[in-house]
Design a protein around this motif. Structure first.
Motif, PDB file in Angstrom:
ATOM      1  N   HIS A  95      -5.032  10.604  -4.189  1.00 16.51           N
ATOM      2  CA  HIS A  95      -5.294   9.964  -5.472  1.00 16.51           C
ATOM      3  C   HIS A  95      -6.749  10.111  -5.901  1.00 16.51           C
ATOM      4  CE1 HIS A  95      -4.818   6.799  -2.315  1.00 16.51           C
ATOM      5  NE2 HIS A  95      -6.005   6.427  -2.714  1.00 16.51           N
ATOM      6  N   ASP A 136       0.171   5.294   1.026  1.00 17.05           N
ATOM      7  CA  ASP A 136      -0.847   6.190   1.579  1.00 17.05           C
ATOM      8  C   ASP A 136      -0.188   7.356   2.300  1.00 17.05           C
ATOM      9  OD1 ASP A 136      -3.708   4.903   1.376  1.00 17.05           O
ATOM     10  OD2 ASP A 136      -2.359   3.238   1.840  1.00 17.05           O
ATOM     11  N   THR A 194       0.860  -1.194   0.000  1.00 20.07           N
ATOM     12  CA  THR A 194       0.000   0.000   0.000  1.00 20.07           C
ATOM     13  C   THR A 194       0.888   1.233   0.000  1.00 20.07           C
ATOM     14  OG1 THR A 194      -0.110   0.065   2.435  1.00 20.07           O
ATOM     15  CG2 THR A 194      -1.837  -1.172   1.281  1.00 20.07           C
ATOM     16  N   ILE A 230      -0.228   6.086  -7.665  1.00 20.74           N
ATOM     17  CA  ILE A 230      -1.462   5.523  -7.091  1.00 20.74           C
ATOM     18  C   ILE A 230      -2.684   6.068  -7.817  1.00 20.74           C
ATOM     19  CG2 ILE A 230      -2.927   5.518  -5.028  1.00 20.74           C
ATOM     20  CD1 ILE A 230      -0.637   3.578  -4.858  1.00 20.74           C
ATOM     21  N   ASP A 280      -6.828   0.619  -0.477  1.00 25.47           N
ATOM     22  CA  ASP A 280      -6.356   0.132  -1.777  1.00 25.47           C
ATOM     23  C   ASP A 280      -4.913  -0.345  -1.676  1.00 25.47           C
ATOM     24  OD1 ASP A 280      -4.527   2.537  -2.540  1.00 25.47           O
ATOM     25  OD2 ASP A 280      -6.441   3.470  -2.026  1.00 25.47           O
ATOM     26  N   TYR A 288       3.666   7.987   1.220  1.00 26.30           N
ATOM     27  CA  TYR A 288       4.000   8.612  -0.060  1.00 26.30           C
ATOM     28  C   TYR A 288       5.458   9.069  -0.081  1.00 26.30           C
ATOM     29  CZ  TYR A 288      -0.829   8.687  -1.713  1.00 26.30           C
ATOM     30  OH  TYR A 288      -2.066   8.317  -2.158  1.00 26.30           O
TER      31      TYR A 288
END
Length: 756
Positions: free
Chosen positions: A752, A267, A265, A448, A276, A378
């Motif tokens: 995203h 995020d 992932t 993403i 997601d 990120y």
């Protein structure tokens, strides 16, 4: 040579024919085309004469112009029903049901109707030179009214002081209805009565939010102001706590097992709801298999359960400055459904076979089970992309390379590129903002975003694309309409003045390409803010609906929201519909589905408003520590009441009231987004660079006031600026609060495509 008598005779005959028609019209409201057709006039010159005569009759009070160019015949009085609009400035009105006309209602004639009440009114005949007025005869349906404000408790009664734009007076509260409230408490109050002989409504306390000025109280007040929940029902929490992850061998056997595939992932660093994940592996044929795995929320949340009803009502998680107000209980959103590393999770996936040039060769949609190998922020993923060092370097750099190809193709096909900076705050343990910083979308964010867009588009196309001789089944689409033609024409004209070409007509691909080129060319230049702001404002808002018109901004014929079911109810709806149709199920009820779409769109807008309000509150709170300081900024908004200025250093936005522009009398040039001085022709335009001094900070109104600083107007002392009254003294202050609220900045959340 023309004959005047004959021309005048023709004019009188034409006017007489119009008079005969309006003496007995065939429709309640009419325009010049309808009148011309009714009296048999076809000549364009005569059409203009009819239009002018109708305008003259309206000016003289013989007709009522209910909308530009649309008229009706006045009577001595007209009975009507409509919706009451109450404003704190006293400009109350009623919007009538029959023609949508807004008619002024004086306070003495209002029967104390509140905003949104359904009323019966008598509309008096229009007097020459005056607007028509209405008198409320009866309140047909009272809308429940709650207001947020600060309590003051005296010996015999209490009052709530509110800054609501819909109510100018304090609310009186009998002491038995205080619910324990004390002076200085921030409270939610419901109006229960407004006696005809009283200047103030009566109310009762619904909830005490805390002390005015305390962080939690103020944030809860923002949520309550927009009708959003600020606490979770215990019954829903308890129901969620009983749910088990249930990843049994039997459940796994029903799904595609992808636990052995490299998955991770990416995020925000403060995220807990990971909905997601991406997987990637190389296939024997040399192509890539890339999986977009989404939390299988609807496996756990079943229709018409207490959890589902609560999620449906909320429709979305709300992302405020210092917290997330989740759509689902935390046991689900941050626990069972969150795709945390090294935990087996149930997912709904879109899996692509893609070659080395990002061409999609095949795709499939189905339920899966995964186990994420790594949770990246990120920043961590960006570091891997930039340095080539860290975990899963090969996988992340491959996904980044493929995403950039997809992104380029998307822009080549007409997707609009808006990269907006997000404002974030450093906040201390009491919730007070101590600093401001900016979050930009970098390659990791865009990686993403690109695969989420691809998954959403694939799902929508799979359901929406009509097969031969088969009707498409009811579905939830995320649509984005064409830009407003007038705003697009203005953008084209104003861009040309700076030397940029934006097409106002043509195919959406051509128009969007021209906008993208302008946005790229304007980067770093003085006019960047002006033109990029105009470009954004020319666009429509994206909504949910069952009627697919495509997504203009993305340039997609089919688009939906599938990738965030933890925080968006439409995504849950899409998951359920997808499962149903994959099993060969029949189409669902279109009307009911559309109602849910509209509710979700409405709640999304309320959530966005609350998010902006929370950012605005923190901006004002932060700038309250910087009164008297001078900043450079750019004019971010122009209205008849003043200039909004966004500061370069921290993106805080405040108002320079037009009353403080003392060097001239300024007119608002709406077409050119400017204030223009009458005598000296000084012009302040959207996007202009200016210097301002922070003059006032009103936390209750979430309002900053600036004054312009230049060679002729040097910075003033704090005493001369007239700094804002501290919140703790507002109860004692009876001074009229001045100014008007400001807009907020872009709200916080995942990067995203949360709103696309």
């Amino acid at each position: 040579m023309a004959h005047p008598k004959k021309t005048n005779s023709d004019k009188l005959a034409l006017q007489a024919a119009v008079d005969r028609y309006i003496a007995n019209p065939t429709v309640p409201t009419f325009n010049y085309k309808q009148v011309s057709a009714a009296i048999g006039v076809e000549n364009p010159t005569h059409h203009r004469a009819v239009a002018l005569y109708l305008a003259e009759l309206a000016f003289d009070g013989d007709l009522i112009e209910v909308a530009p160019g649309k008229y009706k015949v006045p009577t001595h009085s007209i009975m009507a029903t409509g919706t009451f609009v109450r404003l704190r400035n006293g400009k109350n009105s009623v919007v009538t049901d029959d023609d949508g006309q807004s008619i002024f209602v004086a306070e003495r004639n209002s029967m104390h109707a509140l905003n949104g009440d359904r009323v019966s009114v008598t509309i008096a005949a229009r007097v020459k030179g005056r607007e028509p007025e209405a008198v409320v005869n009866e309140i047909l349906e009272k809308r429940e009214q709650t207001f947020i404000g600060t309590l003051r408790v005296d010996k015999h009664f209490a009052t709530l002081a509110t800054d609501s734009k819909y109510l100018a007076t304090d609310i009186l509260i009998p002491k038995p209805r205080l619910k324990g409230g004390q002076t200085g408490d921030k409270a939610v109050v419901r109006i229960i009565d407004w006696p005809e002989d009283s200047n103030n409504p009566r109310g009762e306390v619904v909830d005490i939010l805390g002390k005015t000025g305390e962080n939690d109280a103020e944030i809860h007040a923002i949520l309550a102001e927009f009708g959003l929940p600020y606490k979770y029902p215990q019954a829903v929490e308890k129901a969620a706590d009983k749910i088990d992850a249930g990843i049994t061998p039997e459940e796994v056997s029903l799904r595609e097992d992808m636990r052995g595939v490299t998955t991770f992932t990416i995020d925000p660093k403060d995220a807990k709801d990971f909905d997601d994940a991406l997987s990637i592996r190389r296939l024997p044929n040399g192509n890539y298999e890339i999986g977009v795995h989404i939390a299988d929320v609807t496996h756990y949340v079943h229709p018409d359960t207490i959890i589902d009803r609560e999620a449906q009502d909320r429709a979305t998680s709300v992302y405020l400055v210092d917290r997330v107000v989740p759509m689902l209980p935390e046991h689900l959103s941050n626990g069972i459904c969150s795709l945390r590393p090294n935990e087996e999770k149930l997912t709904f996936s879109v899996i692509f076979e893609m070659d080395d040039r990002a061409k999609i060769l095949a795709s499939r949609i189905g339920r899966t089970v995964i186990c994420s190998d790594r949770r990246f922020t990120y920043e961590e993923a960006q570091d891997v992309i930039e340095t080539g060092k860290g975990d899963y370097v090969k996988e992340i750099q491959t996904l980044d390379r493929l995403a950039k190809i997809l992104r380029k193709e998307r822009y080549d096909n007409g997707s609009v590129e808006f990269d907006r900076m997000e404002v974030r705050f450093d906040i201390d343990e009491k919730g007070h903002p101590t600093g401001v910083y900016f979050k930009e979308s970098k390659d990791a964010n865009k990686l993403i975003e690109e695969f989420m867009l691809l998954a959403n588009r694939t799902v929508a196309t799979f359901i929406g694309q009509q097969r031969a001789k088969k009707k498409s089944k009811a579905f939830v689409y995320r649509v984005h309409d064409m830009p407003d033609p007038g705003k697009l024409a203005d953008l084209s004209t104003l861009s040309r003045a700076f030397g940029y070409k934006v097409k106002a007509t043509g195919s959406s691909k051509e128009v969007n390409r021209s906008i993208n080129k302008m946005l790229a060319d304007v980067k770093g230049k003085g006019e960047e803010n002006f033109l990029s702001t105009l470009a954004i404002r020319s666009m429509a808002k994206a909504i949910y609906t069952t009627t697919n018109i495509g997504h203009y901004g993305l340039g997609f014929d089919y688009y939906t929201h599938f990738t965030s079911p933890i925080r968006r109810y439409p995504d849950m709806m899409v998951h359920r519909l997808l499962e149903r149709y994959l099993r060969g199920g029949r189409s669902v009820n279109l009307e009911k589905l559309e109602e849910l779409c509209k509710h979700s769109s409405d709640m999304e807008q309320l959530a966005a408003n609350a998010e902006r309000a929370s950012i605005k509150y923190k901006q004002v709170e932060y700038m309250n520590d910087h009164l008297g300081e001078v900043y450079s900024g750019v004019i971010s908004g122009v209205t008849e009441w003043g200039l909004y200025v966004e500061l370069d250093d921290n993106k805080c936005e405040g108002l320079v009231p037009v009353r403080d522009l003392a060097d001239d009398y300024y007119d608002f040039d709406e077409k050119n987004y400017s204030l223009v001085g009458r005598r000296h022709n000084n012009r302040y335009r959207l996007g202009d660079k200016v210097q301002v001094q922070v003059a006032r900070a009103n936390l209750d109104r979430k309002q900053l006031d600036f004054v312009l600083v230049d060679e002729k107007n040097p910075p003033r002392s704090l005493a001369n600026l007239g700094s804002a009254t501290p919140t703790s003294q507002l109860l004692k202050s009876k001074k009229k609060r001045q100014g008007s609220g400001s807009r907020g900045n872009k709200s916080r959340g995942k990067s995203h495509g949360r709103r696309k």
